[in-house]
Design a protein around this motif. Structure first.
Motif, PDB file in Angstrom:
ATOM      1  N   MET B   5      42.377  51.629  32.495  1.00 26.00           N
ATOM      2  CA  MET B   5      43.526  51.434  33.376  1.00 26.00           C
ATOM      3  C   MET B   5      43.362  50.151  34.182  1.00 26.00           C
ATOM      4  N   LYS B   7      41.707  47.594  33.208  1.00 26.13           N
ATOM      5  CA  LYS B   7      41.939  46.511  32.261  1.00 26.13           C
ATOM      6  C   LYS B   7      43.430  46.283  32.039  1.00 26.13           C
ATOM      7  N   ILE B   8      44.146  47.398  31.888  1.00 25.99           N
ATOM      8  CA  ILE B   8      45.577  47.292  31.617  1.00 25.99           C
ATOM      9  C   ILE B   8      46.302  46.652  32.795  1.00 25.99           C
ATOM     10  N   GLN B  11      45.831  43.017  32.804  1.00 29.06           N
ATOM     11  CA  GLN B  11      46.627  42.325  31.791  1.00 29.06           C
ATOM     12  C   GLN B  11      48.063  42.082  32.235  1.00 29.06           C
TER      13      GLN B  11
END
Ligand code: SF4
Ligand code: SF4
Lengths: 425, 147
Positions: B5, B7-8, B11
């Motif tokens: 999460m 990481k997301i 992004q």
């Protein structure tokens, strides 16, 4: 349930057999349906939300590879075999060249066998990650799907760097491989492998230790061990039911016999076997880690030497022509056991026979016990859990005057007996 | 879960990974795109670097070819055909080519080579771009004879 309770009806040209209850209704799905990625026709008998019977009717994407083979010589045909499947293209090439080598008694050099295994394992990583992503999509967890597919790019780049193209690698050659693993290619490969080792925990945490995935897939689509053995399922599907069946380590073809690896079963991961979709996810995730270890070992042990038995294709073709025979090879493809059977006659350049048995063919029937008793909402993920590949699977179809015919087991046995008699003469 | 999460979310603030090739806003027609490029209204996005020994579009050198037809023997897709009008040199119908590069490996004099060109997609399979060494205009091409 015995066959007498079943109703039979004819829909389209399919003879469907389903058992009925008072309040049940039939739902045909496919061959073209938004929930299906590939053409397959399924008939469900539903009682409320519950599936009480399933009938499976494949056979929509027959492409006639077997006939194409009889018009080509093995060298010419080898790129075509890789087009049987778009995801595990290398495995088909790998199996095909091994069956030709079996027929003609060629010994590929050791270095080429190591390179073949490296490519096959890289492909397994890519295939399993692709599957994990689409499974996440099937259970409605789309951020996980994008995350996994983004991580999958690393292995795709590595494959592209090593082989020159992204999907059809063209690495195999009868008696060896077509490209060497040079120093810089190995460096690139190692970079990708390190990347996966770094994110391994992350992937395992999100797929195996995550409650969302677990709640959605635990005890869904259960395939008990006995059923899996009865139906002769293959690959991760059968391993997730607790059967230690893996051609790589059982038969030990190519250089796999030199490694000390064990097939992965849920027993080894969780100390218990459920045989459900969750186990199948776990087995595949752990197999990615295993593949990384195999590739590392291969790179470490990579021997020096030639990469092909005969690098000059002209000479190789003459040699193939001057010998004949029938060959057979089994490989553990990402989806399970893959079999190629090939044959050619001495003095003839073109092949005389080519048969393929893909893993989905072995796994498709296990869908029935898995789907029985499940709910409509679980059908997509259960269907996806065997990692089906219909286009690779449709190997035979009999059509005459527009009528599709189906043979029963008994009839097929009679036909094969007849053929054996004919060949004996 | 928490890890990905994080990481997301990270992004969300990154640039898209997709390389908008050939241009950010390309019109449907390639000719139009060239016009825009000339006028300086569009900017060309370079393609992503291709790997070494990439298998792209073929090139064929009639000066080198000795007409041994070995390449025809290993081509899975029957790409090459002899052209009687051109002294039996080969014509390549690249729309059928699978980029397996077996003909390249087979050719004893290196008359065939793989280039780095990857722009092979076309709606018309008899487009000039997809036929090597043909003196005929696309309209004159007959259905190639079966072997
Ligand atoms: S690359 Fe392969 S398919 Fe293309 S022309 Fe050469 S042999 Fe034929
Ligand atoms: S193999 Fe090479 S030399 Fe022979 S016909 Fe083909 S292109 Fe010409």
């Amino acid at each position: 349930m015995s066959d007498d309770d079943k109703i039979e009806f004819n829909e389209g040209k399919d003879n469907v057999k389903l058992s009925k209850k008072d309040n049940s209704y039939s739902v045909p799905v496919g061959p073209i349906n938004v929930a299906l990625h590939e053409p397959l026709r399924l008939y469900f008998e539903e009682e409320g939300e519950e599936v009480i019977d399933v009938d499976i009717k494949p056979g929509f994407t027959h492409v006639g590879i077997e006939k194409i083979a009889t018009k080509r010589n093995p060298l010419e045909f080898q790129p075509v075999t890789q087009r049987i499947c778009g995801i595990c293209s290398d495995t088909h090439g790998f199996t095909f060249v091994r069956s030709i080598e079996d027929a003609l008694d060629f010994k590929p050099p050791l270095r080429s066998q190591y390179i073949r295994v490296i490519i096959a394992e890289l492909e397994r990583i890519h295939s399993h990650l692709l599957w994990a992503g689409s499974a996440a999509h099937e259970i409605g967890f789309d951020s996980l799907f994008y995350y996994i597919w983004k991580e999958r790019e690393e292995v795709m780049d590595a494959l592209e760097y090593v082989s020159g193209n992204r999907v059809n690698y063209e690495m195999n050659l009868v008696g060896g491989v077509r490209r060497d693993l040079t120093e810089e290619r190995i460096v690139y490969l190692k970079k990708a492998l390190n990347h996966y080792e770094n994110i391994k925990e992350e992937i395992e945490e999100t797929l195996i230790n995550d409650t969302t995935v677990k709640m959605r897939t635990r005890d869904v689509g259960v395939l008990p061990k006995e059923k899996a053995l009865d139906l002769a399922s293959v690959g991760p599907t059968v391993r997730a039911s607790g059967v230690k069946k893996d051609v790589r380590f059982g038969q030990g073809y190519s250089v796999y016999s030199e490694f000390d690896f064990e097939p992965i079963t849920p027993q080894r991961i969780f100390n218990e076997v459920h045989g459900d979709v969750f186990d199948r996810i776990a087995v595949r995730v752990k197999e990615v880690a295993q593949s990384i270890r195999i590739i590392k070992k291969c790179i470490e042990d990579l021997p020096e030497g030639n990469i092909a038995y005969e690098e000059n294709l002209g000479k190789l073709l003459t040699e193939i022509k001057s010998s004949g025979g029938y060959g057979f090879a089994r490989t553990e493809a990402p989806r399970g056991e893959l079999i190629h059977y090939t044959g050619s006659k001495e003095g003839e350049e073109n092949m005389s026979v080519m048969k393929v048995r893909t893993p989905t063919y072995g796994n498709l029937l296990s869908l029935r016990p898995m789907l029985m008793g499940s709910e409509i909402a679980d059908i997509p993920i259960v269907g996806a859990s065997i990692d089906p590949c219909m286009t690779c699977m449709d190997r035979m179809i009999f059509v005459e005057n527009g009528e599709k015919e189906t043979y029963s087991k008994k009839e097929l046995r009679e036909i094969s007996k007849e053929k054996t008699e004919r060949l004996k003469k | 879960m928490s890890k990905i999460m994080r990481k997301i979310f990270k992004q969300l603030f990154q640039k898209p990974f997709t390389n908008l090739f050939p241009a950010k806003y390309a019109p449907n027609s390639v000719l139009k795109l060239f016009e825009l490029l000339e006028e300086g209204e569009a900017e060309l996005n370079p393609p992503i670097e291709i790997p070494p020994d990439f298998r792209g579009k073929l090139s064929y050198d009639t000066d080198k070819c000795i007409k041994c037809y070995q390449c025809k023997k290993v081509c899975p897709a029957n790409v090459m055909e002899k052209d009687p009008d051109q002294d039996n040199y080969l014509v390549f119908y690249l729309s059928r080519c699978t980029s397996c590069s077996q003909c390249v490996d087979m050719c004893p004099v290196d008359a065939i080579e793989m280039t780095d060109d990857f722009l092979l997609a076309d709606a018309d399979k008899y487009n000039d771009n997809l036929i090597l060494n043909s003196k005929k205009s696309p309209g004159e091409l007959k259905t190639p004879e079966e072997e």
